[in-house]
Every structure is written in C-alpha cells, then in structure tokens.
Design an enzyme around this catalytic site. Structure first.
Site, short mmCIF file in Angstrom:
data_model
loop_
_atom_site.label_atom_id
_atom_site.label_comp_id
_atom_site.label_asym_id
_atom_site.label_seq_id
_atom_site.Cartn_x
_atom_site.Cartn_y
_atom_site.Cartn_z
N ASP A 75 0.86 -1.18 0.00
CA ASP A 75 0.00 0.00 0.00
C ASP A 75 0.90 1.23 0.00
O ASP A 75 1.74 1.40 0.90
CB ASP A 75 -0.91 0.01 1.24
CG ASP A 75 -1.96 1.11 1.15
OD1 ASP A 75 -3.13 0.77 0.89
OD2 ASP A 75 -1.61 2.29 1.33
N ASN A 94 -2.23 12.88 -4.13
CA ASN A 94 -3.29 13.35 -5.04
C ASN A 94 -3.73 14.76 -4.68
O ASN A 94 -3.95 15.61 -5.56
CB ASN A 94 -4.49 12.40 -4.97
CG ASN A 94 -4.33 11.20 -5.89
OD1 ASN A 94 -3.65 11.27 -6.90
ND2 ASN A 94 -4.95 10.09 -5.52
N HIS A 124 -4.13 14.66 -9.42
CA HIS A 124 -4.38 13.26 -9.76
C HIS A 124 -3.50 12.78 -10.91
O HIS A 124 -3.20 11.59 -11.01
CB HIS A 124 -5.86 13.07 -10.11
CG HIS A 124 -6.76 13.11 -8.90
ND1 HIS A 124 -6.97 12.03 -8.09
CD2 HIS A 124 -7.47 14.14 -8.36
CE1 HIS A 124 -7.79 12.35 -7.10
NE2 HIS A 124 -8.11 13.64 -7.23
N ASP A 172 -1.48 9.41 -10.73
CA ASP A 172 -1.50 8.33 -11.73
C ASP A 172 -0.08 7.98 -12.17
O ASP A 172 0.26 6.81 -12.37
CB ASP A 172 -2.33 8.75 -12.94
CG ASP A 172 -3.81 8.80 -12.64
OD1 ASP A 172 -4.22 8.27 -11.59
OD2 ASP A 172 -4.58 9.37 -13.45
N GLU A 208 -4.47 2.31 -4.46
CA GLU A 208 -3.02 2.42 -4.39
C GLU A 208 -2.39 1.15 -3.83
O GLU A 208 -1.27 1.16 -3.34
CB GLU A 208 -2.60 3.62 -3.53
CG GLU A 208 -2.94 3.52 -2.06
CD GLU A 208 -4.35 4.01 -1.71
OE1 GLU A 208 -4.59 4.26 -0.52
OE2 GLU A 208 -5.19 4.14 -2.62
#
Length: 421
Positions: free
Chosen positions: A267, A275, A280, A284, A317
């Site tokens: 994780d 983010n 974002h 990504d 994630e």
C-alpha cells in the site's frame, strides 16, 4: 505486357508497404501453385504427342513428324526438370535466369507444336488423319496456353512461338487450303490472349482474396487477444486486475506440487496526500512508476527477481504480488528490496519534495487456506506496517491471525493518518 489485374480494395489498416508485400506474396504463391501443377500437365502432354505420332505413321512425311515429336519431348523434359528444381527452391521468384530459360523453352515448345502442322498442312481437308492431327494440335496449344497463363511471360513466349511458326505455314499453303485457315490462325492469337488474360486475372484475384481473408483472420485474432488483455488488466498500470489475479492464483494453487506460495500486499504511503497536493495526474504517474518497478523486480535478471510471479493492482493504491515456489524468508527479501526501490523513485515531472514509499505485508499461503484468507493475512501484516510508521515490511507468521479490521474502517483510519501527515 501483363494484363490488368483485378484489384480488390485492401482491408482497412493495410499500409502501402503491406500492399507491396502482398504483391510479392501473390507472386510467390502464384508461382508455387503453377509449379505444383505444371509437372502433371507436362506429363499429360505425352498423350497428344503419341496420338499425333500414331496418325503421322499414315502420312508420307512421317519421319519429319517423328523428329518434331522427339524434339518436343526433349523440350518438355527440359521444362519438367526446371520446374522440379524451382519447386524445391525456397524462393522461386528469385531464380530469374531459370525462369528466363523456361520462357525460352516455352517459345521453342510453341514453335514445335505449330511445326507439327507442317507435315499435314498440304492435305488438310482432304485426309481425315490430317484433320485429326490439326484438331489435336489446336486443342493442345489452347489447353497449354490456359495452363501456363499464370506465368504470363511464359505464355507470351509460348504463343509467340506458335504464331511465328503457324502463320507462315498457312500463308505458304494458302493456294491449297484457302484463306479460311489463315483467318482462323490469325484470330487464334487474340482469342488465346484473351482467355489467358482471364485466367491470369482470376488466379491473382483468388490469391488476393485468400490473403485478405488471412489478414482479416489475423486482425480478428489480434483484436480478440487485445480484448482478452483489456479484460484481464488494469487500464492504468497494465497489471492484472482482481479477476485475472484470482484466476492465476487458482491455477497455481491447483498445481500437483506442494511448493510454498507467498503473497506480498503493498500500500503506497500517503497516497491521498499525493493526489491532494500534486494532483491526480501526478498520482497516476506515481502508480504507473510503482507498477513498473514492481514488475521489473519480479524479472529473472533482477538480483532477487524470479520471473514466475504475478502482480495485480488490488485497489486504488494497493498492489498484490504472488510468489510461487517461494519460501517466506525469500519473499521478505524481495519485499525489502522492492521497498528500497520504491523509495528511490523519481521523475522529472514530479515535484522535488515528492517522496514515494510503501508499506508491505507478507504472508505464506497455507495449502488448506483459501486465497482470501491469505490476502487477509497479508493485509493484516501491511496494516501493522502502517501502524509502525509506514515504509516497512511486516510478516504475518503462522498462528498470528488476529481479526483484521474491516476494510472500510481500515481505510478510514489510514485516510485519517494521511490527513494528519
């Protein structure tokens, strides 16, 4: 000059270079088909020659007929030898000199077929044997023209040999046989040309259609493979999705050997903050870079890479690794090395203060346990890594299976921790 070939509209997506490659393939396939069939026809040609030889015995000039038949037989034998050699060649179109020699023999063969008319020309219409010989010659010439039409230059040479020998004969004997045979002989050339051109175009169009069908079948196969890939992959990272990962896990678990299997749950730390602070798009990019590092760490050429595992994007994630035939200590080593590599991740497009790290949970998949139970064990270990300060590897030992926090509740706790950071 070759006749105009019937051009079919190429299938969508075919580039000009591919069209040129098709033309080369059409030529190769056409030559292959020709070479596979011409040997049989050249053998069959013995039959009309034998009939002409038998009928020639009743002609005054039978010796000339016998000599012409012998020469024609030798010519056919030489053509047979060339076609057999070309048939065994890997790339017949490249044997240009042999094809030129074959065309020369085709010209000679055409002249010899027409020459067989000479011994009977003077008695045409007066002797039934001469008429039969004439019919056999014309039929043989017509059929041979159709058979070799797909080799257009060979046909042109053959027809040229026939006409250059036959037309002067009919002119020389016009006083005896009249003008009708001359008119028929002159008309024979265009008639054979037209029929041969139709055969040539039909041969090319059939091969082209077959190639288009093969191309469409390949495109369909690629489309199905792509659809299957997309159905089994995460669209952002290209890793397995949950469904595909579970399928792979089920396959490995059903293997007859009892080799250990370990799972590693990762994780990414503070991902919500990434983010929120950097956007974002950056988030990504971090996910894609993390996925690439994970996959590279699984390859055989990596120090601890193995090349036989499976990797999935398990959640937003979260990443899940499956390591077959892997004991728990080695799985911990792989996870630790991967943790270090995640911390080294950089990208020119990222902010200088962006740091990537991950919390790792490692668990061994017991033979009697279900997949979700082992994932729960790895999830529990990963949660302990979060509680212990993140950016670390924790192991779920056998018998250490306290109740795992409910997923939504666990995520809320992690989100609160991220917000506090």
């Amino acid at each position: 000059m070759k006749p105009a070939t019937l051009l079919l509209t190429p299938a969508a997506g075919i580039s000009p270079a591919e069209v040129d490659a098709w033309e080369d393939r059409i030529e190769l396939l056409s030559q292959r088909h020709f070479l596979d069939g011409i040997a049989n026809w050249q053998s069959v040609n013995i039959v009309p020659l034998m009939l002409i030889g038998i009928l020639g015995l009743y002609q005054p000039d039978w010796r000339l007929t016998a000599a012409l038949i012998a020469l024609n037989g030798l010519c056919l034998a030489a053509m047979f030898a060339i076609t057999r050699y070309l048939q065994r060649a890997d790339n017949p179109p490249s044997k240009q000199r042999l094809w030129q020699f074959y065309n020369g023999l085709a010209f000679l063969s055409g002249g010899l077929w027409a020459g067989l008319m000479f011994p009977v020309a003077a008695t045409l219409g007066k002797d039934i044997n001469s008429t039969f010989v004439c019919v056999i010659i014309i039929v043989s010439v017509a059929v041979t023209s159709m058979v070799i039409a797909t080799r257009w230059r060979g046909f042109v040479h053959f027809l040229a040999g026939v006409m250059l020998c036959l037309v002067p004969q009919t002119i020389a004997y016009i006083d005896l046989i009249g003008p009708i045979p001359l008119i028929a002989t002159i008309a024979l050339g265009p008639a054979l040309w037209g029929l041969a051109a139709a055969v040539y175009r039909q041969d090319r169009s059939l091969i082209r259609v077959q190639l288009e069908k093969d191309h469409l079948a390949q495109e369909l196969s690629r489309a199905l493979e792509k659809a299957e890939f997309l159905a089994n992959r995460d669209s952002l990272t290209g890793l397995y999705n949950r469904r595909a990962f579970e399928t792979v896990a089920s396959t490995l678990r059903s293997a007859p050997d009892s080799a250990p299997i370990c799972l590693v749950l990762i994780d990414l730390d503070h991902f919500k903050s990434i983010n929120d602070r950097y956007g974002h798009a950056t988030g990504d990019s971090v996910l894609q870079s993390a996925a690439r590092v994970i996959v590279e760490s699984m390859r055989p050429n990596d120090i601890l890479g193995r090349g036989d595992g499976a990797v999935a994007r398990w959640g937003g994630e979260e990443f899940l690794l499956m390591l077959p035939n892997c004991a728990l200590p080695l799985a911990v080593q792989i996870a630790e090395r991967l943790r270090v590599r995640l911390g080294e991740l950089t990208d020119p497009a990222w902010s200088a203060d962006l740091v990537v790290s991950g919390s790792f949970g490692v668990a061994c998949w017991a033979p009697e346990a279900a997949l979700h139970q082992c994932i729960s064990d790895a999830d529990q270990a990963m949660y302990r890594a979060k509680q212990a300060g993140r950016n670390r590897v924790e192991v779920c030992q056998a018998g250490d299976r306290a109740a795992t926090p409910h997923k939504p509740d666990r995520q809320r706790r992690l989100n609160r921790a991220d917000a506090q950071d």
